[in-house]
Motif scaffolding. Structure first.
Motif, short mmCIF file in Angstrom:
data_model
loop_
_atom_site.label_atom_id
_atom_site.label_comp_id
_atom_site.label_asym_id
_atom_site.label_seq_id
_atom_site.Cartn_x
_atom_site.Cartn_y
_atom_site.Cartn_z
N VAL A 88 0.84 -1.21 0.00
CA VAL A 88 0.00 0.00 0.00
C VAL A 88 0.87 1.25 0.00
O VAL A 88 0.66 2.19 -0.78
CB VAL A 88 -0.96 0.00 1.20
CG1 VAL A 88 -1.65 1.34 1.37
CG2 VAL A 88 -1.98 -1.12 1.05
N ASP A 89 1.88 1.28 0.86
CA ASP A 89 2.75 2.45 0.97
C ASP A 89 3.54 2.70 -0.31
O ASP A 89 3.89 3.85 -0.62
CB ASP A 89 3.72 2.30 2.14
CG ASP A 89 3.05 2.40 3.49
OD1 ASP A 89 1.86 2.80 3.56
OD2 ASP A 89 3.71 2.07 4.50
N TRP A 90 3.87 1.65 -1.04
CA TRP A 90 4.72 1.77 -2.22
C TRP A 90 3.92 1.85 -3.52
O TRP A 90 4.49 1.81 -4.61
CB TRP A 90 5.69 0.61 -2.28
CG TRP A 90 6.78 0.66 -1.26
CD1 TRP A 90 6.77 1.30 -0.05
CD2 TRP A 90 8.06 0.05 -1.35
NE1 TRP A 90 7.96 1.10 0.61
CE2 TRP A 90 8.77 0.34 -0.17
CE3 TRP A 90 8.68 -0.74 -2.31
CZ2 TRP A 90 10.05 -0.12 0.08
CZ3 TRP A 90 9.96 -1.21 -2.08
CH2 TRP A 90 10.64 -0.89 -0.90
N ARG A 91 2.63 1.99 -3.47
CA ARG A 91 1.81 1.95 -4.68
C ARG A 91 2.12 3.09 -5.65
O ARG A 91 1.79 2.99 -6.83
CB ARG A 91 0.33 1.90 -4.33
CG ARG A 91 -0.23 3.13 -3.69
CD ARG A 91 -1.67 2.91 -3.22
NE ARG A 91 -2.21 4.08 -2.56
CZ ARG A 91 -2.03 4.38 -1.28
NH1 ARG A 91 -1.33 3.57 -0.51
NH2 ARG A 91 -2.57 5.46 -0.76
N ARG A 92 2.75 4.16 -5.19
CA ARG A 92 3.08 5.28 -6.08
C ARG A 92 4.58 5.37 -6.37
O ARG A 92 5.04 6.35 -6.95
CB ARG A 92 2.58 6.59 -5.47
CG ARG A 92 1.07 6.67 -5.46
CD ARG A 92 0.54 8.01 -4.98
NE ARG A 92 -0.90 8.04 -4.97
CZ ARG A 92 -1.65 7.58 -3.97
NH1 ARG A 92 -1.10 7.07 -2.89
NH2 ARG A 92 -2.97 7.65 -4.05
N ARG A 93 5.32 4.38 -5.98
CA ARG A 93 6.76 4.37 -6.26
C ARG A 93 7.01 3.90 -7.69
O ARG A 93 6.12 3.41 -8.36
CB ARG A 93 7.47 3.45 -5.26
CG ARG A 93 7.42 4.02 -3.85
CD ARG A 93 8.63 3.65 -3.10
NE ARG A 93 8.61 4.18 -1.76
CZ ARG A 93 9.48 3.82 -0.84
NH1 ARG A 93 10.40 2.93 -1.11
NH2 ARG A 93 9.43 4.36 0.35
N ALA A 96 9.66 -0.69 -10.59
CA ALA A 96 10.51 -1.75 -10.03
C ALA A 96 10.26 -1.92 -8.53
O ALA A 96 10.19 -3.05 -8.03
CB ALA A 96 11.98 -1.46 -10.30
N GLN A 97 10.14 -0.83 -7.82
CA GLN A 97 9.88 -0.91 -6.39
C GLN A 97 8.48 -1.45 -6.11
O GLN A 97 8.28 -2.25 -5.20
CB GLN A 97 10.05 0.46 -5.73
CG GLN A 97 11.50 0.91 -5.69
CD GLN A 97 11.66 2.26 -5.05
OE1 GLN A 97 10.76 3.09 -5.06
NE2 GLN A 97 12.84 2.51 -4.51
N ARG A 98 7.51 -1.02 -6.91
CA ARG A 98 6.15 -1.57 -6.76
C ARG A 98 6.15 -3.07 -7.00
O ARG A 98 5.49 -3.82 -6.29
CB ARG A 98 5.18 -0.89 -7.74
CG ARG A 98 4.70 0.46 -7.30
CD ARG A 98 3.48 0.92 -8.08
NE ARG A 98 3.52 0.65 -9.50
CZ ARG A 98 3.98 1.47 -10.44
NH1 ARG A 98 4.49 2.64 -10.11
NH2 ARG A 98 3.94 1.13 -11.71
N ALA A 99 6.92 -3.51 -7.99
CA ALA A 99 6.99 -4.94 -8.29
C ALA A 99 7.54 -5.72 -7.10
O ALA A 99 7.05 -6.82 -6.78
CB ALA A 99 7.84 -5.18 -9.53
N VAL A 100 8.54 -5.18 -6.44
CA VAL A 100 9.08 -5.83 -5.24
C VAL A 100 8.02 -5.91 -4.16
O VAL A 100 7.79 -6.96 -3.55
CB VAL A 100 10.33 -5.08 -4.72
CG1 VAL A 100 10.74 -5.56 -3.34
CG2 VAL A 100 11.49 -5.26 -5.70
#
Length: 126
Positions: A88-93, A96-100
């Motif tokens: 949830v926190d990384w949904r706007r990153r 590649a980061q979202r994929a992780v």
């Protein structure tokens, strides 16, 4: 060393590496601790790192392997909310980061099954 003997040791190694990482580089782990938990994120980061190290030790010892494997399965289920928070926190990153972050969610299933398989293997062998 047979595959059934190697599997618990590989799982122990994975948990040991994760446990050490919680102490060596705690900030990324602090960030995924759900804020609703009491005591602050660092306490939970260190507690989960210590739990991973204890589980690794239990998996490495044949006498405690079955109990440690069952506890590891429960642990993997228990840390799932942290993975959800990270997603949830990384949904706007960046992608590649979202994929992780999103990739960690289904990864819990094979980890739980692996730990349960280790426990079942001990029961069958023992």
């Amino acid at each position: 060393m047979s595959r059934s003997e190697r599997s618990p040791l590989l799982l122990a190694g994975l948990l040991a590496a994760a446990g050490v990482a919680h102490f060596a580089v705690p900030r990324p782990f602090d960030a995924v601790v759900p804020r609703a938990l009491p005591g602050g994120p660092r306490a939970w980061t260190f507690a989960s790192g210590a739990a991973e190290l204890a589980l690794a030790a239990g998996l490495a010892a044949p006498r405690t392997r079955r109990a440690a494997a069952l506890a590891a399965a429960a642990f993997f289920v228990g840390v799932f909310p942290a993975n959800v928070k990270m997603a949830v926190d990384w949904r706007r990153r960046p992608a590649a980061q979202r994929a992780v972050a999103y990739g960690r969610l289904p990864l819990q299933v094979p980890l739980v099954l692996w730990a349960r398989g280790v426990a079942a293997g001990v029961a069958k062998d023992g």
